[in-house]
Design a protein around this motif. Structure first.
Motif, PDB file in Angstrom:
ATOM      1  N   MET A 286       0.833  -1.194   0.000  1.00 40.92           N
ATOM      2  CA  MET A 286       0.000   0.000   0.000  1.00 40.92           C
ATOM      3  C   MET A 286       0.872   1.251   0.000  1.00 40.92           C
ATOM      4  N   VAL A 287       0.409   2.234  -0.722  1.00 40.52           N
ATOM      5  CA  VAL A 287       1.056   3.540  -0.751  1.00 40.52           C
ATOM      6  C   VAL A 287       0.189   4.489   0.075  1.00 40.52           C
ATOM      7  N   ARG A 288       0.777   5.128   1.077  1.00 38.65           N
ATOM      8  CA  ARG A 288       0.067   6.104   1.895  1.00 38.65           C
ATOM      9  C   ARG A 288       0.211   7.481   1.257  1.00 38.65           C
ATOM     10  N   LYS A 289      -0.921   8.172   1.073  1.00 35.88           N
ATOM     11  CA  LYS A 289      -0.904   9.489   0.441  1.00 35.88           C
ATOM     12  C   LYS A 289      -1.567  10.503   1.361  1.00 35.88           C
ATOM     13  N   GLY A 290      -0.921  11.626   1.563  1.00 35.11           N
ATOM     14  CA  GLY A 290      -1.489  12.743   2.294  1.00 35.11           C
ATOM     15  C   GLY A 290      -1.574  13.940   1.363  1.00 35.11           C
ATOM     16  N   PHE A 291      -2.620  14.732   1.519  1.00 31.57           N
ATOM     17  CA  PHE A 291      -2.810  15.882   0.640  1.00 31.57           C
ATOM     18  C   PHE A 291      -3.693  16.910   1.345  1.00 31.57           C
ATOM     19  N   LYS A 292      -3.687  18.124   0.790  1.00 25.46           N
ATOM     20  CA  LYS A 292      -4.549  19.161   1.348  1.00 25.46           C
ATOM     21  C   LYS A 292      -5.348  19.823   0.235  1.00 25.46           C
ATOM     22  N   MET A 293      -6.529  20.288   0.618  1.00 27.65           N
ATOM     23  CA  MET A 293      -7.438  20.984  -0.289  1.00 27.65           C
ATOM     24  C   MET A 293      -8.006  22.178   0.478  1.00 27.65           C
ATOM     25  N   GLN A 294      -8.667  23.090  -0.228  1.00 28.91           N
ATOM     26  CA  GLN A 294      -9.182  24.299   0.415  1.00 28.91           C
ATOM     27  C   GLN A 294     -10.697  24.381   0.281  1.00 28.91           C
ATOM     28  N   LEU A 295     -11.363  24.469   1.421  1.00 28.69           N
ATOM     29  CA  LEU A 295     -12.806  24.625   1.479  1.00 28.69           C
ATOM     30  C   LEU A 295     -13.146  26.110   1.485  1.00 28.69           C
ATOM     31  N   PHE A 296     -14.233  26.486   0.825  1.00 26.22           N
ATOM     32  CA  PHE A 296     -14.679  27.870   0.869  1.00 26.22           C
ATOM     33  C   PHE A 296     -15.273  28.171   2.251  1.00 26.22           C
TER      34      PHE A 296
ATOM     35  N   HIS B 200      -8.222   2.743  -0.180  1.00 27.77           N
ATOM     36  CA  HIS B 200      -8.660   2.183   1.104  1.00 27.77           C
ATOM     37  C   HIS B 200      -8.299   3.153   2.229  1.00 27.77           C
ATOM     38  N   ASN B 201      -8.949   2.964   3.362  1.00 28.55           N
ATOM     39  CA  ASN B 201      -8.596   3.701   4.580  1.00 28.55           C
ATOM     40  C   ASN B 201      -8.524   5.208   4.320  1.00 28.55           C
ATOM     41  N   TYR B 202      -9.592   5.750   3.750  1.00 28.30           N
ATOM     42  CA  TYR B 202      -9.645   7.142   3.309  1.00 28.30           C
ATOM     43  C   TYR B 202     -10.254   7.999   4.415  1.00 28.30           C
TER      44      TYR B 202
ATOM     45  N   LYS C  68      -9.889  26.476   7.164  1.00 28.22           N
ATOM     46  CA  LYS C  68     -10.740  25.815   6.160  1.00 28.22           C
ATOM     47  C   LYS C  68      -9.922  24.911   5.239  1.00 28.22           C
ATOM     48  N   VAL C  69      -8.735  24.505   5.693  1.00 27.34           N
ATOM     49  CA  VAL C  69      -7.921  23.558   4.938  1.00 27.34           C
ATOM     50  C   VAL C  69      -8.392  22.152   5.273  1.00 27.34           C
ATOM     51  N   LEU C  70      -8.596  21.360   4.222  1.00 29.85           N
ATOM     52  CA  LEU C  70      -8.954  19.956   4.356  1.00 29.85           C
ATOM     53  C   LEU C  70      -7.690  19.127   4.195  1.00 29.85           C
ATOM     54  N   TYR C  71      -7.463  18.218   5.104  1.00 36.92           N
ATOM     55  CA  TYR C  71      -6.302  17.321   5.037  1.00 36.92           C
ATOM     56  C   TYR C  71      -6.814  15.918   4.777  1.00 36.92           C
ATOM     57  N   GLY C  72      -6.372  15.330   3.672  1.00 39.37           N
ATOM     58  CA  GLY C  72      -6.808  14.002   3.299  1.00 39.37           C
ATOM     59  C   GLY C  72      -5.717  12.974   3.474  1.00 39.37           C
ATOM     60  N   TYR C  73      -6.138  11.760   3.753  1.00 43.09           N
ATOM     61  CA  TYR C  73      -5.235  10.609   3.857  1.00 43.09           C
ATOM     62  C   TYR C  73      -5.924   9.434   3.179  1.00 43.09           C
ATOM     63  N   ILE C  74      -5.201   8.764   2.308  1.00 43.64           N
ATOM     64  CA  ILE C  74      -5.724   7.563   1.663  1.00 43.64           C
ATOM     65  C   ILE C  74      -4.580   6.592   1.425  1.00 43.64           C
TER      66      ILE C  74
ATOM     67  N   ASN D 178     -12.868  21.154 -12.734  1.00 39.64           N
ATOM     68  CA  ASN D 178     -13.622  20.934 -11.484  1.00 39.64           C
ATOM     69  C   ASN D 178     -12.962  19.929 -10.545  1.00 39.64           C
ATOM     70  N   SER D 179     -11.802  19.408 -10.874  1.00 41.56           N
ATOM     71  CA  SER D 179     -11.071  18.583  -9.903  1.00 41.56           C
ATOM     72  C   SER D 179     -10.641  19.492  -8.761  1.00 41.56           C
ATOM     73  N   PRO D 180     -10.627  18.970  -7.531  1.00 46.02           N
ATOM     74  CA  PRO D 180     -10.205  19.823  -6.425  1.00 46.02           C
ATOM     75  C   PRO D 180      -8.737  20.218  -6.558  1.00 46.02           C
ATOM     76  N   VAL D 181      -8.440  21.447  -6.199  1.00 44.03           N
ATOM     77  CA  VAL D 181      -7.032  21.834  -6.095  1.00 44.03           C
ATOM     78  C   VAL D 181      -6.493  21.028  -4.922  1.00 44.03           C
ATOM     79  N   SER D 182      -5.558  20.158  -5.205  1.00 42.64           N
ATOM     80  CA  SER D 182      -5.036  19.237  -4.198  1.00 42.64           C
ATOM     81  C   SER D 182      -3.516  19.298  -4.204  1.00 42.64           C
ATOM     82  N   ILE D 183      -2.957  19.525  -3.050  1.00 44.42           N
ATOM     83  CA  ILE D 183      -1.504  19.630  -2.911  1.00 44.42           C
ATOM     84  C   ILE D 183      -1.020  18.447  -2.086  1.00 44.42           C
ATOM     85  N   ASP D 184      -0.135  17.645  -2.687  1.00 47.95           N
ATOM     86  CA  ASP D 184       0.414  16.498  -1.971  1.00 47.95           C
ATOM     87  C   ASP D 184       1.248  16.969  -0.793  1.00 47.95           C
ATOM     88  N   LEU D 185       1.155  16.243   0.303  1.00 44.60           N
ATOM     89  CA  LEU D 185       1.947  16.525   1.488  1.00 44.60           C
ATOM     90  C   LEU D 185       3.124  15.558   1.569  1.00 44.60           C
ATOM     91  N   HIS D 186       4.247  16.053   1.998  1.00 47.65           N
ATOM     92  CA  HIS D 186       5.465  15.248   2.118  1.00 47.65           C
ATOM     93  C   HIS D 186       5.436  14.470   3.445  1.00 47.65           C
TER      94      HIS D 186
END
Length: 104
Positions: free
Chosen positions: A1-11, A39-41, A50-56, A90-98
């Motif tokens: 599995m590859v763990r990915k973290g990212f951030k997006m911006q909510l209005f 998985h595991n999203y 209002k920053v959204l932090y995602g993990y998948i 319309n894809s979310p602006v998503s910035i990968d986190l290190h």
């Protein structure tokens, strides 16, 4: 599995609507995420910024990238575009986190 973290911006002012839409996530969207090896999203909100932090966790990066072309994914992006920052497609602006630390 590859763990990915990212951030997006909510209005601003869209916190409750964002949570509501995800609490009512379409069954076909859940299936699409799993079909492309997701998985595991989880998504977290920083209420101050209002920053959204995602993990998948994904099975394969290339396979996961293909999900962006799935009609269900595109429909979801269109559905969410009015409450968050998006790209012209319309894809979310998503910035990968290190990643800097992980512990099992």
């Amino acid at each position: 599995m590859v763990r990915k973290g990212f951030k997006m911006q909510l209005f601003p002012g869209q916190e409750a609507e964002y949570e509501k839409r995800h609490n009512q996530l379409w069954p076909e969207m859940k299936e699409m995420i799993h079909n492309y090896g997701g998985h595991n999203y989880s998504i977290y909100l920083d209420k101050d910024t209002k920053v959204l932090y995602g993990y998948i966790e994904v099975e394969d990066e290339a396979r996961w990238a293909e999900s962006a072309n799935d009609p269900v994914c595109r429909k979801w992006w269109d559905f969410m575009a009015d409450i968050m920052e998006t790209n012209p497609d319309n894809s979310p602006v998503s910035i990968d986190l290190h990643p800097v630390f992980h512990l099992d």
